[in-house]
Design a protein around this motif. Structure first.
Motif, PDB file in Angstrom:
ATOM      1  N   TYR A   1       0.823  -1.204   0.000  1.00 48.44           N
ATOM      2  CA  TYR A   1       0.000   0.000   0.000  1.00 48.44           C
ATOM      3  C   TYR A   1       0.854   1.248   0.000  1.00 48.44           C
ATOM      4  O   TYR A   1       0.479   2.270  -0.552  1.00 48.44           O
ATOM      5  CB  TYR A   1      -0.920  -0.009   1.222  1.00 48.44           C
ATOM      6  CG  TYR A   1      -1.934   1.099   1.206  1.00 48.44           C
ATOM      7  CD1 TYR A   1      -1.956   2.075   2.179  1.00 48.44           C
ATOM      8  CD2 TYR A   1      -2.880   1.173   0.183  1.00 48.44           C
ATOM      9  CE1 TYR A   1      -2.895   3.093   2.150  1.00 48.44           C
ATOM     10  CE2 TYR A   1      -3.813   2.181   0.144  1.00 48.44           C
ATOM     11  CZ  TYR A   1      -3.829   3.132   1.136  1.00 48.44           C
ATOM     12  OH  TYR A   1      -4.753   4.144   1.089  1.00 48.44           O
TER      13      TYR A   1
ATOM     14  N   THR B   1     -14.376   9.982   0.461  1.00 47.45           N
ATOM     15  CA  THR B   1     -13.307   9.012   0.577  1.00 47.45           C
ATOM     16  C   THR B   1     -12.814   8.576  -0.800  1.00 47.45           C
ATOM     17  O   THR B   1     -13.462   8.800  -1.825  1.00 47.45           O
ATOM     18  CB  THR B   1     -13.783   7.775   1.349  1.00 47.45           C
ATOM     19  OG1 THR B   1     -14.749   7.072   0.546  1.00 47.45           O
ATOM     20  CG2 THR B   1     -14.432   8.178   2.674  1.00 47.45           C
TER      21      THR B   1
ATOM     22  N   ARG C   1     -12.768   5.591  -1.778  1.00 49.32           N
ATOM     23  CA  ARG C   1     -13.745   4.608  -2.264  1.00 49.32           C
ATOM     24  C   ARG C   1     -14.928   5.325  -2.914  1.00 49.32           C
ATOM     25  O   ARG C   1     -15.434   4.882  -3.955  1.00 49.32           O
ATOM     26  CB  ARG C   1     -14.226   3.726  -1.107  1.00 49.32           C
ATOM     27  CG  ARG C   1     -15.224   2.662  -1.539  1.00 49.32           C
ATOM     28  CD  ARG C   1     -15.634   1.798  -0.357  1.00 49.32           C
ATOM     29  NE  ARG C   1     -16.214   2.611   0.695  1.00 49.32           N
ATOM     30  CZ  ARG C   1     -17.495   2.993   0.733  1.00 49.32           C
ATOM     31  NH1 ARG C   1     -18.314   2.642  -0.249  1.00 49.32           N
ATOM     32  NH2 ARG C   1     -17.945   3.706   1.734  1.00 49.32           N
TER      33      ARG C   1
ATOM     34  N   SER D   1      -3.818  11.707   2.451  1.00 43.91           N
ATOM     35  CA  SER D   1      -4.276  10.445   3.021  1.00 43.91           C
ATOM     36  C   SER D   1      -5.746  10.232   2.678  1.00 43.91           C
ATOM     37  O   SER D   1      -6.449  11.158   2.264  1.00 43.91           O
ATOM     38  CB  SER D   1      -4.096  10.456   4.538  1.00 43.91           C
ATOM     39  OG  SER D   1      -4.847  11.521   5.109  1.00 43.91           O
ATOM     40  N   ASP D   2      -6.209   9.006   2.838  1.00 43.75           N
ATOM     41  CA  ASP D   2      -7.623   8.721   2.655  1.00 43.75           C
ATOM     42  C   ASP D   2      -8.384   9.213   3.878  1.00 43.75           C
ATOM     43  O   ASP D   2      -7.801   9.423   4.945  1.00 43.75           O
ATOM     44  CB  ASP D   2      -7.830   7.211   2.458  1.00 43.75           C
ATOM     45  CG  ASP D   2      -9.177   6.867   1.854  1.00 43.75           C
ATOM     46  OD1 ASP D   2      -9.993   7.787   1.635  1.00 43.75           O
ATOM     47  OD2 ASP D   2      -9.416   5.669   1.600  1.00 43.75           O
TER      48      ASP D   2
ATOM     49  N   GLY E   1      -8.801   1.566   5.942  1.00 44.33           N
ATOM     50  CA  GLY E   1      -8.899   0.490   4.971  1.00 44.33           C
ATOM     51  C   GLY E   1      -8.162   0.800   3.698  1.00 44.33           C
ATOM     52  O   GLY E   1      -7.513   1.836   3.548  1.00 44.33           O
ATOM     53  N   ARG E   2      -8.278  -0.112   2.765  1.00 42.53           N
ATOM     54  CA  ARG E   2      -7.602   0.004   1.483  1.00 42.53           C
ATOM     55  C   ARG E   2      -8.647   0.094   0.384  1.00 42.53           C
ATOM     56  O   ARG E   2      -9.343  -0.878   0.092  1.00 42.53           O
ATOM     57  CB  ARG E   2      -6.669  -1.193   1.275  1.00 42.53           C
ATOM     58  CG  ARG E   2      -5.437  -1.100   2.179  1.00 42.53           C
ATOM     59  CD  ARG E   2      -4.693  -2.412   2.284  1.00 42.53           C
ATOM     60  NE  ARG E   2      -3.403  -2.258   2.928  1.00 42.53           N
ATOM     61  CZ  ARG E   2      -3.206  -2.083   4.224  1.00 42.53           C
ATOM     62  NH1 ARG E   2      -4.252  -2.003   5.031  1.00 42.53           N
ATOM     63  NH2 ARG E   2      -1.999  -1.952   4.736  1.00 42.53           N
ATOM     64  N   PRO E   3      -8.771   1.262  -0.236  1.00 40.91           N
ATOM     65  CA  PRO E   3      -9.892   1.477  -1.165  1.00 40.91           C
ATOM     66  C   PRO E   3      -9.886   0.595  -2.388  1.00 40.91           C
ATOM     67  O   PRO E   3     -10.934   0.352  -2.975  1.00 40.91           O
ATOM     68  CB  PRO E   3      -9.737   2.952  -1.544  1.00 40.91           C
ATOM     69  CG  PRO E   3      -8.305   3.285  -1.250  1.00 40.91           C
ATOM     70  CD  PRO E   3      -7.932   2.452  -0.063  1.00 40.91           C
ATOM     71  N   LEU E   4      -8.715   0.083  -2.792  1.00 40.87           N
ATOM     72  CA  LEU E   4      -8.693  -0.764  -3.977  1.00 40.87           C
ATOM     73  C   LEU E   4      -9.380  -2.111  -3.732  1.00 40.87           C
ATOM     74  O   LEU E   4      -9.721  -2.807  -4.681  1.00 40.87           O
ATOM     75  CB  LEU E   4      -7.267  -0.968  -4.467  1.00 40.87           C
ATOM     76  CG  LEU E   4      -6.638   0.240  -5.166  1.00 40.87           C
ATOM     77  CD1 LEU E   4      -5.251  -0.094  -5.690  1.00 40.87           C
ATOM     78  CD2 LEU E   4      -7.513   0.728  -6.310  1.00 40.87           C
ATOM     79  N   CYS E   5      -9.579  -2.465  -2.464  1.00 43.69           N
ATOM     80  CA  CYS E   5     -10.346  -3.684  -2.198  1.00 43.69           C
ATOM     81  C   CYS E   5     -11.763  -3.556  -2.744  1.00 43.69           C
ATOM     82  O   CYS E   5     -12.399  -4.558  -3.103  1.00 43.69           O
ATOM     83  CB  CYS E   5     -10.396  -3.950  -0.695  1.00 43.69           C
ATOM     84  SG  CYS E   5      -8.793  -4.318   0.051  1.00 43.69           S
TER      85      CYS E   5
ATOM     86  N   TYR F   1      -2.422  -2.058  -6.405  1.00 44.75           N
ATOM     87  CA  TYR F   1      -1.429  -1.427  -5.558  1.00 44.75           C
ATOM     88  C   TYR F   1      -1.881  -0.025  -5.170  1.00 44.75           C
ATOM     89  O   TYR F   1      -2.599   0.646  -5.917  1.00 44.75           O
ATOM     90  CB  TYR F   1      -0.084  -1.276  -6.287  1.00 44.75           C
ATOM     91  CG  TYR F   1       0.615  -2.551  -6.629  1.00 44.75           C
ATOM     92  CD1 TYR F   1       1.497  -3.147  -5.736  1.00 44.75           C
ATOM     93  CD2 TYR F   1       0.410  -3.165  -7.863  1.00 44.75           C
ATOM     94  CE1 TYR F   1       2.152  -4.317  -6.061  1.00 44.75           C
ATOM     95  CE2 TYR F   1       1.073  -4.330  -8.194  1.00 44.75           C
ATOM     96  CZ  TYR F   1       1.939  -4.910  -7.289  1.00 44.75           C
ATOM     97  OH  TYR F   1       2.580  -6.068  -7.617  1.00 44.75           O
ATOM     98  N   GLY F   2      -1.412   0.422  -4.012  1.00 41.91           N
ATOM     99  CA  GLY F   2      -1.528   1.815  -3.634  1.00 41.91           C
ATOM    100  C   GLY F   2      -0.144   2.434  -3.623  1.00 41.91           C
ATOM    101  O   GLY F   2       0.820   1.831  -3.150  1.00 41.91           O
TER     102      GLY F   2
END
Length: 295
Positions: free
Chosen positions: A2, A67, A69, A96-97, A101-105, A118-119
């Protein structure tokens, strides 16, 4: 991965091949409003700030946020028909977000096919260019045929510390680029990052642009906010300077807006930015299609 650490920036490694990325789509969108914070957000950000000896900005949880997402969800439908299948996806950001969490999920639950995701963060003004080089590596070495690159800024700042103006976002925005072997709008060629002192950035830029203008083809320079103070005189036939407030998206939003006109005349475009924290000059050459016949 990330958070990606920067590569050595002295120049290209011996034998490094530059890979041109076909551009199939580029879109820019800004977002207003946004939703409120959830109880778990209060816990997460309060604990995160405390872990680094910082405090949450007063009133942060009373406002709204857009966000990463949210922006990905809003952008994907605009990418039709290139919207549901990518071998590689990268999200580049300077800010930053605004949620944990990880938005690419999110993409894994939305797209019919998604390969590696990837981030790319902690890269300052070079975040988008680092992501492009990663995309080129994925195409060259891993055989990716369709790549989604999301460049994102969001304006909500969770901590109370001051943010340098060059890294501050005053809008929530995303640039989406669909890249791949069959993209025919333009070809994007990322340059190796160059480490150079601020007083030498302008001359280094001038030298690169001079070599690109040697064939007599008209050239447009899109200068990111970090590069504007270091621009030499008359570096290109046309110079467009990106406004502040969009550390990751501003320069690329100008590409999205100007591409139709530049394609009509087959213009060569160079995007460039300079990051004083990394002493790094980043560049990408965009060779637009002539009269819709491909780059």
């Amino acid at each position: 991965m990330y958070v990606a650490t920067p590569p050595e920036c002295a120049g290209a490694r011996p034998g490094t091949e530059r890979t041109a990325l076909g551009l199939a789509r580029v879109e820019y969108q800004e977002f207003d409003g946004g939703g409120g914070f959830q109880p778990q957000d209060r816990i997460y950000f309060s604990d995160l700030m405390a872990a680094y000896g910082r405090t949450v900005r007063p009133g942060y949880f009373d406002g709204t946020r857009v966000t990463f997402r949210d922006m990905a969800e809003g952008m994907l439908p605009r990418l039709l028909p290139h919207h549901d299948r990518f071998d590689l996806a990268l999200l580049a950001s300077v800010t930053s977000d605004a949620e944990a969490g990880r938005p690419l999920c999110y993409l894994a639950h939305t797209l019919s096919h998604i390969g590696l995701a990837y981030g790319v963060a902690d890269q300052g003004a070079g975040a988008a260019f680092t992501a492009l080089r990663m995309a080129a590596t994925g195409v060259r070495q891993d055989g990716a045929r369709s790549v989604l690159l999301l460049l994102m800024d969001q304006a909500a700042v969770p901590h109370a510390d001051p943010v340098p103006g060059r890294l501050a976002a005053d809008r929530n925005a995303v640039v989406a680029l669909v890249l791949g072997t069959e993209g025919d709008l333009a070809s994007l060629t990322p340059h190796p990052a160059v480490r150079v002192a601020p007083d030498g950035a302008g001359e280094r830029l001038r030298g690169t642009l001079a070599s690109l203008r040697a064939d007599g083809r008209p050239l447009t320079l899109i200068a990111g906010p970090g590069l504007t103070p270091h621009l030499p005189d008359h570096p290109a036939d046309e110079v467009v300077t990106a406004p502040g407030g969009g550390p990751c998206t501003a320069a690329w939003s100008l590409l999205a807006r100007g591409l139709p006109a530049w394609r009509a005349v087959g213009r060569r475009v160079v995007l460039a930015d300079y990051d004083p924290d990394f002493s790094r000059l980043s560049m990408c050459t965009v060779d637009t299609a002539r009269n819709g016949t491909g780059p």
